[in-house]
Design a protein around this motif. Structure first.
Motif, PDB file in Angstrom:
ATOM      1  N   PHE A  97       0.826  -1.199   0.000  1.00  0.00           N
ATOM      2  CA  PHE A  97       0.000   0.000   0.000  1.00  0.00           C
ATOM      3  C   PHE A  97       0.861   1.250   0.000  1.00  0.00           C
ATOM      4  CE2 PHE A  97      -2.980  -3.023   1.840  1.00  0.00           C
ATOM      5  CZ  PHE A  97      -4.201  -2.629   1.319  1.00  0.00           C
ATOM      6  N   VAL A  98       0.333   2.309  -0.579  1.00  0.00           N
ATOM      7  CA  VAL A  98       0.871   3.646  -0.402  1.00  0.00           C
ATOM      8  C   VAL A  98       0.021   4.272   0.696  1.00  0.00           C
ATOM      9  CG1 VAL A  98       1.185   5.920  -1.438  1.00  0.00           C
ATOM     10  CG2 VAL A  98       1.603   3.867  -2.797  1.00  0.00           C
ATOM     11  N   VAL A  99       0.662   4.792   1.743  1.00  0.00           N
ATOM     12  CA  VAL A  99      -0.075   5.435   2.828  1.00  0.00           C
ATOM     13  C   VAL A  99      -0.591   6.770   2.304  1.00  0.00           C
ATOM     14  CG1 VAL A  99       0.085   6.393   5.154  1.00  0.00           C
ATOM     15  CG2 VAL A  99       1.325   4.291   4.582  1.00  0.00           C
ATOM     16  N   ASP A 100      -1.909   6.976   2.422  1.00  0.00           N
ATOM     17  CA  ASP A 100      -2.536   8.178   1.878  1.00  0.00           C
ATOM     18  C   ASP A 100      -3.523   8.746   2.887  1.00  0.00           C
ATOM     19  OD1 ASP A 100      -3.718  10.186   0.406  1.00  0.00           O
ATOM     20  OD2 ASP A 100      -4.182   8.932  -1.324  1.00  0.00           O
ATOM     21  N   GLN A 110      -7.875  -3.350  -8.637  1.00  0.00           N
ATOM     22  CA  GLN A 110      -8.576  -4.580  -9.014  1.00  0.00           C
ATOM     23  C   GLN A 110      -7.640  -5.789  -8.937  1.00  0.00           C
ATOM     24  OE1 GLN A 110     -11.112  -4.304 -12.518  1.00  0.00           O
ATOM     25  NE2 GLN A 110     -11.303  -2.092 -12.196  1.00  0.00           N
ATOM     26  N   GLN A 111      -6.343  -5.588  -9.244  1.00  0.00           N
ATOM     27  CA  GLN A 111      -5.382  -6.683  -9.165  1.00  0.00           C
ATOM     28  C   GLN A 111      -5.201  -7.149  -7.721  1.00  0.00           C
ATOM     29  OE1 GLN A 111      -4.802  -3.715 -10.663  1.00  0.00           O
ATOM     30  NE2 GLN A 111      -4.691  -4.260 -12.819  1.00  0.00           N
ATOM     31  N   ASP A 112      -5.082  -6.192  -6.783  1.00  0.00           N
ATOM     32  CA  ASP A 112      -4.931  -6.566  -5.377  1.00  0.00           C
ATOM     33  C   ASP A 112      -6.203  -7.196  -4.832  1.00  0.00           C
ATOM     34  OD1 ASP A 112      -2.282  -5.793  -5.272  1.00  0.00           O
ATOM     35  OD2 ASP A 112      -2.701  -3.823  -4.415  1.00  0.00           O
ATOM     36  N   GLY A 163     -11.227   2.006 -11.780  1.00  0.00           N
ATOM     37  CA  GLY A 163     -10.247   2.450 -12.784  1.00  0.00           C
ATOM     38  C   GLY A 163      -8.897   1.801 -12.560  1.00  0.00           C
ATOM     39  N   ALA A 164      -7.947   2.216 -13.369  1.00  0.00           N
ATOM     40  CA  ALA A 164      -6.579   1.692 -13.259  1.00  0.00           C
ATOM     41  C   ALA A 164      -5.853   2.391 -12.116  1.00  0.00           C
ATOM     42  CB  ALA A 164      -5.831   1.906 -14.564  1.00  0.00           C
ATOM     43  N   MET A 165      -5.092   1.616 -11.362  1.00  0.00           N
ATOM     44  CA  MET A 165      -4.296   2.160 -10.249  1.00  0.00           C
ATOM     45  C   MET A 165      -2.925   1.508 -10.261  1.00  0.00           C
ATOM     46  SD  MET A 165      -6.878   2.094  -6.966  1.00  0.00           S
ATOM     47  CE  MET A 165      -5.640   2.750  -5.859  1.00  0.00           C
ATOM     48  N   ASP A 166      -1.900   2.300  -9.932  1.00  0.00           N
ATOM     49  CA  ASP A 166      -0.553   1.750  -9.811  1.00  0.00           C
ATOM     50  C   ASP A 166      -0.391   0.960  -8.524  1.00  0.00           C
ATOM     51  OD1 ASP A 166       0.234   2.868 -12.220  1.00  0.00           O
ATOM     52  OD2 ASP A 166       0.938   4.715 -11.276  1.00  0.00           O
ATOM     53  N   ALA A 167      -1.026   1.435  -7.445  1.00  0.00           N
ATOM     54  CA  ALA A 167      -0.891   0.791  -6.137  1.00  0.00           C
ATOM     55  C   ALA A 167      -2.157   1.029  -5.332  1.00  0.00           C
ATOM     56  CB  ALA A 167       0.311   1.346  -5.388  1.00  0.00           C
ATOM     57  N   SER A 168      -2.426   0.129  -4.403  1.00  0.00           N
ATOM     58  CA  SER A 168      -3.556   0.310  -3.493  1.00  0.00           C
ATOM     59  C   SER A 168      -3.219   1.399  -2.488  1.00  0.00           C
ATOM     60  CB  SER A 168      -3.867  -1.008  -2.785  1.00  0.00           C
ATOM     61  OG  SER A 168      -4.352  -1.952  -3.711  1.00  0.00           O
TER      62      SER A 168
END
Length: 192
Positions: A97-100, A110-112, A163-168
């Motif tokens: 995860f990226v802390v946000d 979707q992949q995760d 949508g598309a995401m690089d990271a959760s």
């Protein structure tokens, strides 16, 4: 030093003496060139030993990792991209995860989601979220088991991004469970 270490050292010294003796006998006609080559090999050997001894420090600088301080505290260094990253065990799968703190929810790509056993094709993307990339559809899900270090939480609400995401993203529905979130000296510390 243990007996095994003494025996290993003795073996290495004898091996080095045998190789060195053979090199001296073979190169006795050109001692200057042989000394130059020996010096190069010594420097290569010292460099390899130095790199091996410093490997952990080098790898931590290149790829910093989270650390479990105790059962209720986890620390994560700032990544090379300027963000803080944590790896959580979600339903038995390690998810990065990226802390946000600007995200109100935990947002899974979707992949995760598929990695933790959620079929994105079966989800109802009925929600909407405003992101830096515009409005995206989201599907609500429940994370049965979330583990970070010695901390286990159950039934954490999250959404899967349509949508598309690089990271959760690790947002406030999870981060809000901590008593203290501190960022200091390039390190994020979460405490309960």
């Amino acid at each position: 030093m243990s007996t095994d270490q003494i025996m290993q050292l003795t073996y290495l010294v004898l091996l080095a003496a045998a190789i060195g003796g053979a090199a001296i006998v073979a190169g006795r006609g050109n001692m200057g060139k042989m000394a130059q080559q020996a010096a190069i090999w010594v420097l290569i050997f010292v460099g390899i030993i130095g790199a091996y001894g410093l490997w952990e420090d080098i790898s931590n600088d290149v790829n910093p990792r989270q650390a479990i301080i105790d059962d209720s505290t986890v620390a994560a260094p700032r990544g090379n991209d300027g963000h803080y990253h944590l790896t959580l065990d979600i339903n038995g799968a390690a998810i990065d995860f990226v802390v946000d703190t600007g995200a109100s929810q935990v947002v899974l790509s979707q992949q995760d989601a598929a990695r933790i056993g959620i079929d994105p094709a079966s989800l109802n993307f009925s929600g909407m979220a405003n992101t830096a990339n515009g409005v995206v559809r989201t599907a609500p899900v429940m994370l049965e088991r979330v583990v970070l270090g010695g901390i286990t939480d159950r039934n954490i609400p999250a959404v899967v991004n349509g949508g598309a995401m690089d990271a959760s993203l690790l947002g406030m529905t999870y981060l809000g469970l901590y008593d203290r979130i501190e960022i200091a000296d390039g390190q994020l510390v979460l405490s309960r």
